[in-house]
Design an enzyme around this catalytic site. Structure first.
Site, PDB file in Angstrom:
ATOM      1  N   ASP A 112       0.852  -1.193   0.000  1.00  0.00           N
ATOM      2  CA  ASP A 112       0.000   0.000   0.000  1.00  0.00           C
ATOM      3  C   ASP A 112       0.888   1.244   0.000  1.00  0.00           C
ATOM      4  O   ASP A 112       1.533   1.547   0.995  1.00  0.00           O
ATOM      5  CB  ASP A 112      -0.886  -0.063   1.260  1.00  0.00           C
ATOM      6  CG  ASP A 112      -1.752   1.158   1.429  1.00  0.00           C
ATOM      7  OD1 ASP A 112      -1.852   1.970   0.487  1.00  0.00           O
ATOM      8  OD2 ASP A 112      -2.358   1.290   2.524  1.00  0.00           O
ATOM      9  N   ASN A 114       0.098   4.525  -0.353  1.00  0.00           N
ATOM     10  CA  ASN A 114      -0.374   5.807   0.180  1.00  0.00           C
ATOM     11  C   ASN A 114      -1.094   5.678   1.518  1.00  0.00           C
ATOM     12  O   ASN A 114      -1.730   6.627   1.985  1.00  0.00           O
ATOM     13  CB  ASN A 114      -1.277   6.509  -0.843  1.00  0.00           C
ATOM     14  CG  ASN A 114      -2.489   5.650  -1.188  1.00  0.00           C
ATOM     15  OD1 ASN A 114      -2.590   4.517  -0.709  1.00  0.00           O
ATOM     16  ND2 ASN A 114      -3.389   6.187  -1.973  1.00  0.00           N
ATOM     17  N   ASP A 116      -3.780   4.193   2.516  1.00  0.00           N
ATOM     18  CA  ASP A 116      -5.250   4.204   2.668  1.00  0.00           C
ATOM     19  C   ASP A 116      -5.801   2.820   3.012  1.00  0.00           C
ATOM     20  O   ASP A 116      -7.010   2.616   3.057  1.00  0.00           O
ATOM     21  CB  ASP A 116      -5.920   4.746   1.394  1.00  0.00           C
ATOM     22  CG  ASP A 116      -5.713   3.832   0.197  1.00  0.00           C
ATOM     23  OD1 ASP A 116      -4.961   2.834   0.331  1.00  0.00           O
ATOM     24  OD2 ASP A 116      -6.300   4.098  -0.862  1.00  0.00           O
ATOM     25  N   ASP A 120      -1.835  -1.140  -3.848  1.00  0.00           N
ATOM     26  CA  ASP A 120      -2.076  -0.438  -5.108  1.00  0.00           C
ATOM     27  C   ASP A 120      -0.928  -0.668  -6.089  1.00  0.00           C
ATOM     28  O   ASP A 120       0.079  -1.293  -5.761  1.00  0.00           O
ATOM     29  CB  ASP A 120      -2.281   1.057  -4.830  1.00  0.00           C
ATOM     30  CG  ASP A 120      -1.267   1.573  -3.826  1.00  0.00           C
ATOM     31  OD1 ASP A 120      -0.058   1.384  -4.078  1.00  0.00           O
ATOM     32  OD2 ASP A 120      -1.665   2.129  -2.770  1.00  0.00           O
ATOM     33  N   ASP A 189      -5.793 -10.615 -14.959  1.00  0.00           N
ATOM     34  CA  ASP A 189      -6.831 -11.602 -14.665  1.00  0.00           C
ATOM     35  C   ASP A 189      -8.078 -11.270 -15.479  1.00  0.00           C
ATOM     36  O   ASP A 189      -8.622 -10.172 -15.363  1.00  0.00           O
ATOM     37  CB  ASP A 189      -7.139 -11.529 -13.154  1.00  0.00           C
ATOM     38  CG  ASP A 189      -7.546 -12.862 -12.565  1.00  0.00           C
ATOM     39  OD1 ASP A 189      -8.361 -13.558 -13.197  1.00  0.00           O
ATOM     40  OD2 ASP A 189      -7.060 -13.193 -11.468  1.00  0.00           O
ATOM     41  N   ASP A 290     -10.330 -16.469 -15.376  1.00  0.00           N
ATOM     42  CA  ASP A 290     -11.134 -16.858 -14.216  1.00  0.00           C
ATOM     43  C   ASP A 290     -12.248 -17.850 -14.581  1.00  0.00           C
ATOM     44  O   ASP A 290     -13.006 -17.610 -15.522  1.00  0.00           O
ATOM     45  CB  ASP A 290     -11.750 -15.572 -13.653  1.00  0.00           C
ATOM     46  CG  ASP A 290     -12.382 -15.758 -12.294  1.00  0.00           C
ATOM     47  OD1 ASP A 290     -11.653 -16.035 -11.337  1.00  0.00           O
ATOM     48  OD2 ASP A 290     -13.617 -15.606 -12.189  1.00  0.00           O
ATOM     49  N   GLU A 351      -8.123 -20.903 -15.281  1.00  0.00           N
ATOM     50  CA  GLU A 351      -8.516 -21.393 -13.962  1.00  0.00           C
ATOM     51  C   GLU A 351      -9.723 -22.280 -14.226  1.00  0.00           C
ATOM     52  O   GLU A 351     -10.754 -21.814 -14.709  1.00  0.00           O
ATOM     53  CB  GLU A 351      -8.890 -20.255 -13.014  1.00  0.00           C
ATOM     54  CG  GLU A 351      -9.062 -20.781 -11.596  1.00  0.00           C
ATOM     55  CD  GLU A 351     -10.263 -20.230 -10.848  1.00  0.00           C
ATOM     56  OE1 GLU A 351     -10.356 -20.444  -9.628  1.00  0.00           O
ATOM     57  OE2 GLU A 351     -11.143 -19.598 -11.462  1.00  0.00           O
ATOM     58  N   HIS A 421      -5.146 -17.085  -3.916  1.00  0.00           N
ATOM     59  CA  HIS A 421      -5.983 -16.226  -3.075  1.00  0.00           C
ATOM     60  C   HIS A 421      -7.287 -16.896  -2.658  1.00  0.00           C
ATOM     61  O   HIS A 421      -8.095 -16.278  -1.972  1.00  0.00           O
ATOM     62  CB  HIS A 421      -6.275 -14.934  -3.833  1.00  0.00           C
ATOM     63  CG  HIS A 421      -7.084 -15.196  -5.072  1.00  0.00           C
ATOM     64  ND1 HIS A 421      -6.595 -15.937  -6.125  1.00  0.00           N
ATOM     65  CD2 HIS A 421      -8.348 -14.862  -5.407  1.00  0.00           C
ATOM     66  CE1 HIS A 421      -7.518 -16.033  -7.060  1.00  0.00           C
ATOM     67  NE2 HIS A 421      -8.596 -15.389  -6.656  1.00  0.00           N
ATOM     68  N   ASP A 422      -7.523 -18.115  -3.108  1.00  0.00           N
ATOM     69  CA  ASP A 422      -8.775 -18.816  -2.793  1.00  0.00           C
ATOM     70  C   ASP A 422      -8.582 -19.962  -1.815  1.00  0.00           C
ATOM     71  O   ASP A 422      -9.504 -20.747  -1.603  1.00  0.00           O
ATOM     72  CB  ASP A 422      -9.388 -19.396  -4.080  1.00  0.00           C
ATOM     73  CG  ASP A 422      -9.866 -18.319  -5.034  1.00  0.00           C
ATOM     74  OD1 ASP A 422     -10.240 -17.228  -4.559  1.00  0.00           O
ATOM     75  OD2 ASP A 422      -9.866 -18.573  -6.257  1.00  0.00           O
TER      76      ASP A 422
HETATM   77  C1  GLC Z   1     -12.342 -17.649  -9.176  1.00  0.00           C
HETATM   78  C2  GLC Z   1     -11.536 -16.662  -8.376  1.00  0.00           C
HETATM   79  C3  GLC Z   1     -12.255 -16.373  -7.100  1.00  0.00           C
HETATM   80  C4  GLC Z   1     -13.589 -15.753  -7.439  1.00  0.00           C
HETATM   81  C5  GLC Z   1     -14.386 -16.633  -8.392  1.00  0.00           C
HETATM   82  C6  GLC Z   1     -15.492 -15.860  -9.040  1.00  0.00           C
HETATM   83  O1  GLC Z   1     -12.436 -18.875  -8.557  1.00  0.00           O
HETATM   84  O2  GLC Z   1     -10.239 -17.135  -8.186  1.00  0.00           O
HETATM   85  O3  GLC Z   1     -11.520 -15.534  -6.260  1.00  0.00           O
HETATM   86  O4  GLC Z   1     -14.330 -15.544  -6.271  1.00  0.00           O
HETATM   87  O5  GLC Z   1     -13.606 -17.128  -9.455  1.00  0.00           O
HETATM   88  O6  GLC Z   1     -14.991 -14.907  -9.927  1.00  0.00           O
HETATM   89 CA    CA Z   2      -3.314   2.421  -1.298  1.00  0.00          CA
END
Ligand code: GLC
Ligand code: CA
Length: 639
Positions: A112, A114, A116, A120, A189, A290, A351, A421-422
């Site tokens: 981050d 700045n 907030d 970013d 993405d 995705d 994905e 991230h999932d």
């Molecule tokens: C994919 C992404 C996930 C998102 C889902 C819907 O699995 O990795 O984070 O919630 O698709 O877009």
């Molecule tokens: Ca920021």
């Protein structure tokens, strides 16, 4: 395995014929994986006719609203015609992404600039040195586009602009340039199974029923109390929401604010190809795509089968995880969107949740002209478990899964990953509460890094993995932000069981800010981190030659120096109990990787004649390999 098989499969065919079809094999594997049943249970039934299996199981597995039994549903899936590959495999240099190490950035939580509370683009630019030092080859940025943020950017409002909190288009151009000038590539993405309800297409679709955009989505007439089918949303509840404004039902496989695009509409496909070209023209090197295997839905959107619901606690997926036009759509998008004027293609990484190894080959096989790589999620949980179970992950499953995927995919390249991230952090999945022991934690983190970076395939690291990040000690729902976890808690009957499940599986474990310094103050962050074990920040690990970070750096360097470790042949040499030994080799060098995937020291399976390149433990000697350890030995100049 030729698609021809599929044409002749009937109720008179035998189980082994079904297993010889790509989709049949994957579906059966999926049932085994979910039930935790071993593969040998298939041996006694391989010769039985599908009709016999159908008679034996029909009462137990039930029939769908169309009267179809489970075997009939599977037969339908397995006999669906699959597009024939058109393209010959181009000879020439190997594509860059095969030997690459990718690094996934979750921008809101990377850096981050700045203060907030939201990471970013400038934060990424300012921290590029970390990635250059790590020597990864390509960055993948989770969505940075304009979005209301119901699903952290996976709900896009404008595909051609940057979310204000992330920065500006100029910042993005600068980041792309900064990457390229340092020899890094960068991909974004592409979230095009659905848009946000705030996307102008959807807004026009609901306000003007005669607008062309009405045909971009799945609207269905009906009564506000009866959804058009029984499909469930991945984020709890029905996959349909009644829109008063539109006077119709609208389909959303994810949150109600993420409405599915109807890819059978050619205008939708043209829009998507135009978005891809727009970003390629700005210099990006490709996209992670995705839930891209969900884009083609079975015509008529039929009800899901009750047995699938019992198995997965989820309904409808058999009608879109490998839909009828999926391969055509991907081939078209590759041609129309991803192919540059000079004939080269930007990388397409799918994905693809729910697919198995065989469908993965159909989607990403060389010369099929569809995707380059697919993410297959079957390695992420030990058979018989899901992400929501509070259990200890068995690393033998990971090694077996990657070995098997490589053996079975001579024509497709494997994507290697253990985090994103999932998913919760892999070290916590393996060690449970023992991950609070810093020495054990570092040891297991290095072992996992060794497995991933010495396997055959393209490696994907997720931010924090290179530090040995573990799950957060969340104490209550107020500390969580993820719509998936929060919906799950809201819909639960028992608070305790729901909390245990969410604490095991929440995606928020992976989404707290990267720990750059030891005493980082995250209190203003959008999702504050609480895990503060000394020694697991970038600053501390940079200064420590024994750190997880130092280990990842040296392994990536080794992988870059010796192609045998990335693109070379892979051979299983020995296995026994928790010990596995595999070999990597090419014309230049040969390596043995020995791992101990359990906690106790063991006698080594062999004593390679060669020079130990590195070992995760100093207690390992000629005869023994300590618990949770890896030894890499260079055994020869060539195979
Ligand atoms: C994919 C992404 C996930 C998102 C889902 C819907 O699995 O990795 O984070 O919630 O698709 O877009
Ligand atoms: Ca920021």
């Amino acid at each position: 395995m030729k698609p021809q098989h599929t044409r002749t499969l009937t109720m008179r065919s035998r189980v082994r014929d079904l297993l010889a079809t790509p989709v049949g094999r994957d579906v059966v594997d999926k049932v085994l994986l979910f039930s935790g049943a071993p593969r040998w249970v298939l041996a006694p039934v391989r010769h039985l006719r599908l009709g016999t299996i159908d008679r034996l199981t029909r009462r137990w597995t039930g029939v769908g609203t169309d009267g179809a039994s489970l075997v009939e549903v599977v037969l339908r899936l397995a006999t669906m015609p699959v597009r024939e590959a058109g393209q010959a495999v181009a000879s020439g240099p190997e594509p860059w992404w095969k030997s690459a190490v990718f690094y996934q950035i979750y921008p809101a939580s990377f850096a981050d600039s700045n203060g907030d509370g939201i990471g970013d683009l400038r934060g990424i630019i300012e921290h590029l040195d970390h990635l250059v030092e790590l020597d990864v080859d390509c960055l993948w940025l989770s969505p940075i586009f304009d979005s209301p943020g119901r699903d952290q950017g996976y709900d896009i409002r404008d595909y051609r602009s940057v979310l204000a909190a992330m920065g500006t288009m100029d910042d993005l151009d600068e980041l792309i340039d900064a990457c390229h000038s340092r020899g890094l590539r960068i991909i974004l993405d592409l979230v095009v199974n659905h848009t946000s309800v705030e996307h102008p297409w959807f807004q026009r679709a609901i306000t003007d029923p005669s607008a062309p955009e009405r045909g971009y989505y799945f609207f269905r007439d009906g009564q506000p109390d009866t959804p058009p089918n029984n499909w469930r949303s991945f984020f709890s509840g029905p996959a349909w929401t009644w829109s008063d404004e539109a006077g119709a039902w609208v389909l959303h496989l994810f949150d109600a604010s993420q409405v599915d695009l109807d890819w059978s509409n050619p205008s939708v496909r043209d829009e998507v190809a135009a978005i891809v070209r727009f970003w390629l023209d700005r210099g990006i090197d490709g996209f992670r795509m995705d839930v891209i295997n969900y884009i083609s839905k079975a015509p008529g959107l039929p009800d899901g089968h009750p047995f699938v619901e019992r198995l997965l606690e989820f309904t409808g997926i058999e009608h879109y995880f490998h839909g009828p036009q999926l391969h055509e759509h991907l081939a078209e998008l590759r041609r129309e969107g991803f192919t540059r004027a000079d004939g080269s293609t930007a990388v397409m990484i799918g994905e693809t949740p729910g697919i198995g190894v065989e469908i993965g080959r159909l989607l990403s096989g060389a010369g099929r002209g569809e995707l380059d790589l697919v993410f297959n999620f079957d390695g992420l949980d030990t058979p018989g478990h899901t992400r929501w179970d509070d259990y200890r992950y068995d690393l033998r499953h990971l090694v077996d899964f990657w070995l098997d995927a490589n053996v079975r995919s001579p024509d497709a390249w494997v994507a290697l990953f253990v985090e994103n991230h999932d998913n919760p952090r892999i070290v916590s999945k393996v060690l449970g509460s023992q991950a609070s022991d810093p020495a054990l934690r570092a040891q297991v983190a290095k072992l996992i890094g060794t497995i991933e970076l010495t396997m055959r395939g393209t490696a994907f690291l997720f931010q924090g993995q290179e530090l040995g990040a573990i799950n957060e000690p969340f104490t209550g729902p107020d500390q969580l932000r993820d719509v998936e976890s929060l919906n799950r808690l809201a819909g639960a009957n028992s608070d305790d069981a729901a909390w245990t499940a969410v604490l095991a599986g929440s995606r928020d474990h992976a989404r707290t800010p990267v720990r750059w310094t030891e005493h980082q103050d995250d209190s203003a962050a959008w999702l504050p981190g609480h895990e503060r074990t000394p020694g697991f920040s970038v600053a501390a690990q940079r200064a420590d030659p024994d750190s997880v970070l130092a280990w990842y750096r040296s392994l990536i360097a080794l992988r870059h120096e010796h192609s045998a470790l990335s693109t070379g042949d892979l051979t299983l040499i020995r296995r026994g109990g928790h010990l596995v030994v595999w070999q990597r080799s090419d014309a230049e060098s040969t390596w043995l990787v020995e791992v101990n995937l359990g906690p106790r020291a063991r006698r080594r399976l062999l004593r390679p004649d060669g020079q130990v390149q590195c070992s995760t433990s100093n207690q390992t000697d000629e005869h023994r390999i300590s618990g949770w350890s890896a030894i890499i030995t260079k055994v020869g100049p060539a195979r």
